[in-house]
Design an enzyme around this catalytic site. Sequence first.
Site, short mmCIF file in Angstrom:
data_model
loop_
_atom_site.label_atom_id
_atom_site.label_comp_id
_atom_site.label_asym_id
_atom_site.label_seq_id
_atom_site.Cartn_x
_atom_site.Cartn_y
_atom_site.Cartn_z
N SER A 182 -5.11 2.55 -3.19
CA SER A 182 -6.98 3.37 -3.27
C SER A 182 -7.17 5.18 -3.73
O SER A 182 -8.08 4.77 -4.42
CB SER A 182 -7.65 2.79 -2.27
OG SER A 182 -7.48 1.26 -2.22
N ASP A 210 0.66 -0.69 -0.07
CA ASP A 210 -0.08 -0.10 -0.08
C ASP A 210 0.82 1.22 -0.12
O ASP A 210 2.22 1.26 0.37
CB ASP A 210 -0.83 -0.12 1.00
CG ASP A 210 -1.79 1.15 1.64
OD1 ASP A 210 -2.26 1.53 0.08
OD2 ASP A 210 -1.84 2.13 2.98
N ARG A 248 -10.15 19.02 -7.24
CA ARG A 248 -9.59 20.66 -6.17
C ARG A 248 -8.57 20.02 -4.96
O ARG A 248 -7.59 20.27 -4.74
CB ARG A 248 -11.16 20.87 -6.29
CG ARG A 248 -10.47 22.20 -5.61
CD ARG A 248 -9.38 23.69 -5.99
NE ARG A 248 -8.71 24.89 -5.01
CZ ARG A 248 -7.88 24.77 -5.19
NH1 ARG A 248 -7.23 24.64 -6.13
NH2 ARG A 248 -7.61 25.94 -4.26
N ASP A 297 -0.78 5.23 1.09
CA ASP A 297 -0.08 5.52 2.34
C ASP A 297 -0.04 5.24 3.58
O ASP A 297 -0.84 4.04 3.98
CB ASP A 297 -1.33 6.51 2.01
CG ASP A 297 -1.33 7.20 1.12
OD1 ASP A 297 -0.52 8.42 0.59
OD2 ASP A 297 -2.84 7.12 -0.03
N LYS A 338 -2.60 11.44 -7.43
CA LYS A 338 -2.03 11.21 -6.37
C LYS A 338 -0.74 10.30 -5.84
O LYS A 338 0.66 10.40 -5.31
CB LYS A 338 -3.21 10.89 -4.30
CG LYS A 338 -2.29 11.46 -3.41
CD LYS A 338 -3.79 10.66 -2.41
CE LYS A 338 -3.03 10.76 -0.80
NZ LYS A 338 -3.49 9.65 -0.11
#
Length: 212
Positions: A105, A4, A67, A6, A110
């Site tokens: 996810s 993963d 945003r 984060d 990001k």
Amino acid sequence: MIFDMDGVLVESEPFIAEAAVAMFAEKGVTVGPEEFRPFIGMGEDRFLGGVAEARGVVLDMPRDKLRTYEIYLDLIRGRLEPLPGVATFIGRCRGLGLKLAVASSADRMKVWGNLDALKLPPETFDAIVVGEDIVRKKPAPDIFELAARRLELEPSACLVVEDAVSGVQAARAAGCRCLGLTTSFASGRLIESGANWTAETLAEAPADVLRW
């Protein structure tokens, strides 16, 4: 080895929560960063949407998510650092000839922004799976099943490194072993969710995780 992102490779939750708070503020809604905690590891749609539902706010998606990412990428510039042990652990895995994947996810925007900030080229990994690649998010097993397929391995041959309860549950549902890192949840919670091992960061990962 399926990572993963984060809470495993990087601690970006405070930054994405700060960005989300700022996005809600632009909509005239005051929320606190702690309100996002129950939705850690579930992808940004749920991360933002869960708080919006609780507050009775209707989001304009995907505009509001975009945003949030724009604010996030500004916030992390020069501030995002890898968690302890990341480079050393990846090097050990490579030395053992293990295939490596990232399964996050979070959306591609990001994930790529994080990898760039961490100076980890995408080529570091044999496969990268992001939120747009799947329909059912964690705790559904889909993201880790897809990562295993892209590595051309059975899930039972993979070890997932996770920090969220939903991620541990997803890993075990996929048939993977799991190392839970306590960057977001306590060791007991992760073990209750199915983690085979726990550690504070990859720097403290038990030797057994690379020997099974």
